[in-house]
Design a protein around this motif. Structure first.
Motif: not given
Length: 260
Positions: A32-34, A48-52, A54-62, A235-245
């Motif tokens: 999957g995407r995650s 995994r704990d680099d929230d910024d 991880q966020h930039r990666l998520r917003k960069s790719l399809q 769709e990963p939201v927070n890798r540290r807390r294993w949150q997905f949307m």
């Protein structure tokens, strides 16, 4: 200029995690995407704990996936020792869990599912505000910062990914691109020969293949016929807390014509 990065995944075992209930850890038949973002993030060295990061990666790719073989399902049953549940007590490591008195440890039955000898092609394209270029992503996959594995640390990749930059008008054109061999052509081993007939013989590929993609329903090849759309929570939201949307995913199943 190439507008897609493609690469191929193979390992003796892979585990593409799905929603887990109780002590059972199932696996999907394709990444999957995650999972794909996690693999690329590891190649780039994003922790995994680099929230910024991880966020930039998520917003960069399809991403899009072509499943050439789902592999065989393997289920691993095993027992696990766990400490009793206590309010206001948090065990941050496995060592801390096992540090409690032995008479307090409980034993539970757990199961983990894996896919054995699966083969998948992955295509990646950049969004408008991507933080990396496709060339940088290709270099990272060729020389990853962290060990690459397919879903679990017990599932390291078993063949070169052969990341390749291609120009394509649709997802399908990119996913169907033949791979160059990264191995000695005299070796009759696995999935990177780039030859459908030889691949099929070596890997016992099934007659059915699956395309999965995000974006518009007609983004695969301009045709919406036989496309199935569904909601998936990867769709990963927070890798540290294993949150997905949730996100929208499109899928098409096709059959490869038998020879003769």
């Amino acid at each position: 200029m190439p507008n897609h990065l493609i690469f191929r995944l193979y390992a003796p075992m892979a585990s593409w995690g799905e929603a887990a209930v109780g002590e059972t850890r199932p696996t999907a038949t394709y990444p999957g995407r995650s999972a794909i973002l996690g693999l690329i993030g590891a190649a780039l060295g994003i922790r995994r704990d680099d929230d910024d990061g991880q966020h930039r990666l998520r917003k960069s790719l399809q991403v899009a996936v072509k499943q050439r073989s789902p592999g065989l399902l393997m289920r691993d049953y095993h027992t696990v020792q766990v400490p009793p549940s206590q309010s206001k007590v948090t065990h941050r490591t496995r060592r801390e869990e096992l540090a409690v008195p032995k008479e307090l440890l409980n034993t539970i039955l757990s199961s983990r599912d894996y896919r054995c000898d699966g083969v998948w092609s992955v295509a990646v394209r950049l969004t408008a505000n991507a933080a990396w270029s496709l060339t940088e992503l290709k270099s990272a996959l060729e020389r990853p910062r962290f060990l690459l594995y397919l879903g679990r640390k017990a599932c390291p990749v078993a063949a070169p990914l052969v990341p390749t930059l291609v120009e394509a008008s649709h997802w399908r054109q990119a996913l169907d691109h033949p791979f160059e061999s990264a191995l000695d052509p005299q070796r009759t081993w696995l999935p990177l020969v780039g030859n459908e007939k030889k691949d099929k013989h070596l890997l016992r590929l099934p007659e059915q293949l699956i395309y999965v993609w995000e974006g518009e329903a007609d983004a695969l090849d301009g045709d919406t016929g036989t496309v199935e759309s569904s909601e998936t929570w990867d769709e990963p939201v927070n890798r540290r807390r294993w949150q997905f949307m949730a996100r929208q995913e499109h899928r098409r199943t096709e059959f490869v014509e038998r020879e003769g």
